[in-house]
Design an enzyme around this catalytic site. Structure first.
Site, PDB file in Angstrom:
ATOM      1  N   LYS A 263      98.620 -23.145  40.283  1.00  0.00           N
ATOM      2  CA  LYS A 263      99.638 -22.169  39.885  1.00  0.00           C
ATOM      3  C   LYS A 263     100.700 -22.849  39.003  1.00  0.00           C
ATOM      4  O   LYS A 263     101.095 -22.312  37.969  1.00  0.00           O
ATOM      5  CB  LYS A 263     100.284 -21.537  41.134  1.00  0.00           C
ATOM      6  CG  LYS A 263      99.336 -20.592  41.853  1.00  0.00           C
ATOM      7  CD  LYS A 263      99.851 -20.105  43.203  1.00  0.00           C
ATOM      8  CE  LYS A 263      98.791 -19.234  43.873  1.00  0.00           C
ATOM      9  NZ  LYS A 263      99.149 -18.725  45.204  1.00  0.00           N
TER      10      LYS A 263
ATOM     11  N   GLN B 219     103.585 -19.949  49.565  1.00  0.00           N
ATOM     12  CA  GLN B 219     102.136 -20.032  49.735  1.00  0.00           C
ATOM     13  C   GLN B 219     101.774 -19.772  51.193  1.00  0.00           C
ATOM     14  O   GLN B 219     102.381 -20.313  52.115  1.00  0.00           O
ATOM     15  CB  GLN B 219     101.642 -21.435  49.294  1.00  0.00           C
ATOM     16  CG  GLN B 219     100.132 -21.600  49.289  1.00  0.00           C
ATOM     17  CD  GLN B 219      99.419 -20.705  48.281  1.00  0.00           C
ATOM     18  OE1 GLN B 219      99.970 -20.341  47.246  1.00  0.00           O
ATOM     19  NE2 GLN B 219      98.188 -20.332  48.584  1.00  0.00           N
TER      20      GLN B 219
ATOM     21  N   ASP C 175     104.545 -12.147  44.114  1.00  0.00           N
ATOM     22  CA  ASP C 175     103.294 -12.018  44.869  1.00  0.00           C
ATOM     23  C   ASP C 175     103.034 -10.564  45.267  1.00  0.00           C
ATOM     24  O   ASP C 175     101.913 -10.211  45.639  1.00  0.00           O
ATOM     25  CB  ASP C 175     103.396 -12.848  46.161  1.00  0.00           C
ATOM     26  CG  ASP C 175     102.473 -14.056  46.165  1.00  0.00           C
ATOM     27  OD1 ASP C 175     101.466 -14.025  45.434  1.00  0.00           O
ATOM     28  OD2 ASP C 175     102.762 -15.006  46.901  1.00  0.00           O
TER      29      ASP C 175
HETATM   30  N1  GUN Z   1      97.254 -17.606  50.061  1.00  0.00           N
HETATM   31  C1  GUN Z   1      96.066 -17.125  49.660  1.00  0.00           C
HETATM   32  N2  GUN Z   1      96.219 -16.270  48.611  1.00  0.00           N
HETATM   33  C2  GUN Z   1      97.545 -16.226  48.360  1.00  0.00           C
HETATM   34  C3  GUN Z   1      98.322 -15.520  47.404  1.00  0.00           C
HETATM   35  O1  GUN Z   1      97.841 -14.760  46.559  1.00  0.00           O
HETATM   36  N3  GUN Z   1      99.664 -15.753  47.459  1.00  0.00           N
HETATM   37  C4  GUN Z   1     100.227 -16.574  48.389  1.00  0.00           C
HETATM   38  N4  GUN Z   1     101.552 -16.711  48.375  1.00  0.00           N
HETATM   39  N5  GUN Z   1      99.532 -17.231  49.290  1.00  0.00           N
HETATM   40  C5  GUN Z   1      98.193 -17.055  49.277  1.00  0.00           C
END
Ligand code: GUN
Length: 285
Positions: free
Chosen positions: A53, A97, A120
């Site tokens: 990311k 996350q 998100d």
């Molecule tokens: N863990 C797995 N997929 C995601 C996501 O799309 N966003 C976040 N913040 N954590 C995750």
């Protein structure tokens, strides 16, 4: 029939070009979009996702800050970190996350993120807006799946869409998005009796369960678009999805590989949401 493989990596690169251009336009106005990514603990998969990311942000010119907190961070400490980021005008998007350690109330954490910075799309307000068909920040993974379908000219309206998995991150928002596009949507879970009865009706099959090889060729309608959201590490080290790729690709019309399918698009939509957040934050500047 052998299904057309949807190259998520290539589509993601192409889509990111548009967002890079939007970042350039913001920078021309003296605005630098910023994303803060919080990771708690040292889950190896989460570390890889977070690195990717940050890398994607760098590639499109978004400023990013990685905040690494120890596994034993207290809930008040984490909430206070988020509150500081809510106040930080350099930061337009905040991502925590998941998963978080069991000691922390994930809902409380997600509700603390400012709605305007919830890139998100996991805040109750944004999930509610998705329900009403008007969200600003669609959750990144289902948004990425929708973008892959559209980019591959796969029709959604009037199609039978079956989603296997009912998580808040993927399954439920995916269902709402496809419903919004006038698909006929069914949501199955790991407890669904006779899963094949449902999957074999799907024109669009989205699978997000975390169970390797759950979907086999006999469960898929010939010509269907099969979107595999699963990412599973096998004992031999191989990374696979929830779909038996080799078998199903002989039946499906379209299929996403793992890796290189949905994953790169999830990150691309995070970039998109962050740019939108920066544009909205500066809409009167
Ligand atoms: N863990 C797995 N997929 C995601 C996501 O799309 N966003 C976040 N913040 N954590 C995750």
């Amino acid at each position: 029939m052998s299904g057309k493989i949807i190259d998520g990596k290539a589509i993601a690169l192409e889509v990111r070009k548009q967002w890079k251009q939007r970042v350039i336009e913001l920078k021309d106005r003296g605005i630098l979009p910023g994303l803060a990514v919080i990771i708690v603990g040292s889950n190896p998969a989460s570390q890889v996702y977070v690195r990717n990311k940050i890398k994607a942000c760098h590639e499109v010119g978004i400023h990013s800050e990685l905040i690494e907190l120890p596994e034993d961070v207290s809930e008040p400490q984490l909430l206070s970190t988020i509150e500081n980021l809510n106040r930080n005008t350099q930061i337009n998007g905040i991502l925590v996350q998941l998963p978080l350690p069991d000691t922390i109330d994930v809902n409380k954490v997600l509700e603390t993120i400012s709605v305007e910075k919830d890139v998100d799309g996991f805040h109750l307000y944004n999930l509610g807006a998705l329900m009403a068909g008007s969200t600003i920040f669609p959750p990144c993974t289902p948004y990425g799946v929708q973008c892959l379908l559209e980019h591959s000219s796969i029709p959604i309206e009037g199609q039978n869409a079956v989603i296997v998995g009912r998580s808040n991150i993927v399954g439920k928002p995916m269902a709402l998005m496809l419903l919004q596009k006038n698909a006929t949507v069914s949501i199955c879970t790991s407890k669904t009796r006779d899963l094949k009865q449902f999957t074999s009706l799907a024109d669009i099959l989205v699978v997000a369960t975390g169970k390797p090889n759950l979907i086999t060729a006999d469960m898929v309608k010939p010509g269907a678009a099969v979107i595999d959201v699963g990412i599973n590490r096998l004992d031999d080290g191989r990374l696979v999805g929830d779909v038996d790729f080799e078998g199903v690709k002989e039946v499906a019309g379209y299929i996403t590989p793992v890796p290189g399918g949905v994953g790169p698009m999830t990150i691309t939509m995070l970039v998109a949401n962050t740019v939108i957040a920066a544009e909205k934050a500066n809409s009167s500047v």
